[in-house]
Design a protein around this motif. Structure first.
Motif, PDB file in Angstrom:
ATOM      1  N   ASP A 102       2.017   2.732  -8.866  1.00  0.00           N
ATOM      2  CA  ASP A 102       2.658   3.161  -7.585  1.00  0.00           C
ATOM      3  C   ASP A 102       3.106   1.866  -6.869  1.00  0.00           C
ATOM      4  N   THR A 152       3.481   7.022   0.168  1.00  0.00           N
ATOM      5  CA  THR A 152       2.092   6.918  -0.189  1.00  0.00           C
ATOM      6  C   THR A 152       1.323   5.518  -0.393  1.00  0.00           C
ATOM      7  N   VAL A 153       2.254   4.440  -0.810  1.00  0.00           N
ATOM      8  CA  VAL A 153       1.605   2.951  -0.905  1.00  0.00           C
ATOM      9  C   VAL A 153       1.504   2.360   0.582  1.00  0.00           C
ATOM     10  N   ARG A 159      -1.434   3.974   2.045  1.00  0.00           N
ATOM     11  CA  ARG A 159      -2.913   3.406   1.342  1.00  0.00           C
ATOM     12  C   ARG A 159      -3.093   2.254   1.979  1.00  0.00           C
ATOM     13  N   TYR A 160      -2.162   1.258   2.454  1.00  0.00           N
ATOM     14  CA  TYR A 160      -2.582   0.051   2.831  1.00  0.00           C
ATOM     15  C   TYR A 160      -2.411  -0.608   4.318  1.00  0.00           C
TER      16      TYR A 160
END
Length: 74
Positions: A4, A67-68, A71-72
């Motif tokens: 991803d 989503t990435v 996430r970060y």
């Protein structure tokens, strides 16, 4: 690096390489940096598609990027 993340980075690099590529062509220069960035982006996208079981559908790419990012970012 998971698939991803590679897909998200490759997509962003591919989009960002277009202005560099077009700027070099319009100035009459060789688009070396734009072409190199596009090759790296293509490699990341191909690696991500071949690594993830089942690959990616075009409609999934925006969700993968979000989503990435989620996430970060805290």
């Amino acid at each position: 690096m998971d698939a991803d993340l590679a897909m998200a980075v490759g997509t962003v690099l591919g989009v960002l390489s277009v202005p560099s590529f077009l700027s070099a062509i319009s100035d009459g220069r060789a688009p070396r940096v734009g072409a190199l960035t596009l090759v790296i982006a293509g490699g990341l996208v191909i690696w991500a598609v071949s690594t993830k079981p089942g690959g990616y559908k075009l409609a999934e790419v925006p969700a993968v990027i979000l989503t990435v990012i989620a996430r970060y970012l805290p």
